[in-house]
Design a protein around this motif. Sequence first.
Motif, PDB file in Angstrom:
ATOM      1  N   ALA A  28      -7.204   2.207  -1.177  1.00  0.00           N
ATOM      2  CA  ALA A  28      -5.877   1.913  -0.598  1.00  0.00           C
ATOM      3  C   ALA A  28      -5.706   2.634   0.764  1.00  0.00           C
ATOM      4  O   ALA A  28      -5.106   2.103   1.703  1.00  0.00           O
TER       5      ALA A  28
ATOM      6  N   LEU B  48      -2.132  -2.296   3.700  1.00  0.00           N
ATOM      7  CA  LEU B  48      -1.153  -1.714   2.778  1.00  0.00           C
ATOM      8  C   LEU B  48      -0.211  -0.810   3.545  1.00  0.00           C
ATOM      9  O   LEU B  48      -0.598  -0.162   4.523  1.00  0.00           O
ATOM     10  N   SER B  49       0.974  -0.817   2.997  1.00  0.00           N
ATOM     11  CA  SER B  49       1.985   0.030   3.641  1.00  0.00           C
ATOM     12  C   SER B  49       1.784   1.470   3.195  1.00  0.00           C
ATOM     13  O   SER B  49       1.074   1.773   2.230  1.00  0.00           O
TER      14      SER B  49
ATOM     15  N   GLU C 213       2.898   2.162  -0.428  1.00  0.00           N
ATOM     16  CA  GLU C 213       1.942   1.812  -1.483  1.00  0.00           C
ATOM     17  C   GLU C 213       0.804   2.823  -1.529  1.00  0.00           C
ATOM     18  O   GLU C 213       0.319   3.186  -2.603  1.00  0.00           O
TER      19      GLU C 213
ATOM     20  N   ARG D  28       1.972   5.711  -3.347  1.00  0.00           N
ATOM     21  CA  ARG D  28       2.038   5.491  -4.811  1.00  0.00           C
ATOM     22  C   ARG D  28       0.664   5.685  -5.435  1.00  0.00           C
ATOM     23  O   ARG D  28       0.522   6.291  -6.502  1.00  0.00           O
ATOM     24  N   TYR D  29      -0.383   5.172  -4.769  1.00  0.00           N
ATOM     25  CA  TYR D  29      -1.732   5.377  -5.309  1.00  0.00           C
ATOM     26  C   TYR D  29      -2.097   6.866  -5.315  1.00  0.00           C
ATOM     27  O   TYR D  29      -2.786   7.333  -6.206  1.00  0.00           O
TER      28      TYR D  29
END
Length: 631
Positions: free
Chosen positions: A186, A192-193, A196, A199-200
Amino acid sequence: MLALLASGSSRSSSNNKLAESENSAQNSNNMSWGTELWDQNENLAIHTNRGIDALDKFANFLRDRVAIETEYAGKLRRLVKNYQPKKKEEEDNEFTSVQAFRNLLKEVGDLAGQREVVSESLQLQIIAGVTLLSKTLREDRKKCLSDGATLQQNLTTQLSSLDRAKRNYEKAYRDSEKAVDSYKRADMDLNLSRAEVERYKNVMTSKIQQSDDAKNEYANQLQKTNNLQQQHYSMLLPSVLNRLQELDEKRTRGFREFIVGAADVESSVAPIIARCMEGIVKAGESINEKEDTFKVIERYQSGFTPPRDIPFEDLSKCDPDSVQESHYSNSTSNHLTIRGTMSANKLKKRVGIFNIFGSNKNSLTADGQKEDFSDLPPNQRRKKLQAKIAELTQNIAQETKARDGLMKMKIVYEANSSLGNPMTVEGQLNESEHKLEKLKVDLKKYQGFLEKASQVPTATSSPQASRNQLQNGHRTSRHSNGSADDHHDDGDDQPDDAGSLSRSDSEDNVAQIQNGHNNNNNGSASPESGLGTSHTSLPGSGQGSANENAIGEDTYYETEVETLNPVGKCRALYPFEASSEGSIPMSEGEELQVIEIDQGDGWTRVRRENNSNGWDEGFVPTSYIECTLYA
């Protein structure tokens, strides 16, 4: 030299074996089930169970042996009881062989008692101990196995916790690895923002934390498991296994003690059994065949001499009637030859004057013998009389002591009335005096019997000459027709005491009726006692023929004096000298006619042919003749 080498080699081999046994004992002391058999828990449980089963088997063996010992002892005692001499065999106790057999039975009875001792000792000491030990061992084994199972269960539970912590750690570690990979992809992905990507990152951080926690848990459980496992195999389990080892050693040690104890029980009675065996050997060695032979002679010796040669009978010089009668008796096949007396239930019993005036002075004893033992041979009669006199003498001595004791008691009571009433002893003293007087009378009577028995003429010699010879200047020949030829010198015929019959009192009465005077017979019993009356005292015989008409009116006497037909014949086994009225002498081997058989008094009435005067008739002892009765 070779012997020395051999002895040296045997000593070295024995020393080597001793050293090996000591080394093995030391090694066994250093070894234990807890360290050497830590992984053989199941096999040890099976082994200890089999050991206790072997102990129970040994107990069952002892029970069966006790049953056999008890049965054996009982059968031995029953055997001894069955072979004990009967009361009727007590007279054989004088023989050494019979005494040895009785001693043998006594020793066998003692052996039976020792077998019972063995049985009881095994039951009370060994079997009871084996049973108690087996019960204790089973309880201890059960407790040990329960403790071992608990320890194994705790270890198994800890291993399960370790395995579960390890699986959780492995899963958390894989999840954290995936989270790291996802975050890296990610972070490199520009599409990807940042939210995100953030979050990962948070997921990765969470998974890494979970992985670290699982790792710590796994490490903690691993440490616990290692500690428990080390304690389990180094302390807890060895303790249980060592207890099982002690239990098994206790069983083995008990097995040894019980086997040795059973042997000790057997050994404790061995000296007594050995003494029983010595007693049996001693009993066997006490048998003396010569002594038994002498005792047989003592018991059965009659005092008679063997019969002489049978005389030749010249038939040409005999009476034809007697020849025909002899031929008839010899040709009769259905005849009975007896020795001694015979029952009179098949033949005519004596009647008449014998039963009217007769009185049997020789009453029978409890064993069926006459009181004076006149039915026995002379030698045996004397022995019986001597034994009876000894018995009476002993009884007199005992009764005398009892009387003296009563008299002393009476004197003490008279001196001190507080001790007792003298009149209470008076009755016992009178009874004792009566018994003592009766015993003395019996002793005097049997001494008289013995004195007369010692004077009885034997088969070889007689103190009195034959009745057919002159005696005191008087000779009488008796005939069946009642006539008599008397030859008198100066003086009367006065037979001595030994020549008088046992029933002479009745005979005197009859003689007085017939002759009007007394024959001076004193009525004392003769050695040949049991004869009913003298034949010469009958009406129509001897002196009585002169006055036959005085009492001949009675048909009873007329019937009695009739000529009797012979019922058989007899042969004299021994010579007999007539020593009493009514008896006739006979020589050994002489054949006579039997006109009346023995009626239980020991006498048989016979008749002999007399060429000069017709017939001689009288009585002879039954034991001196052998009779052959006509069919």
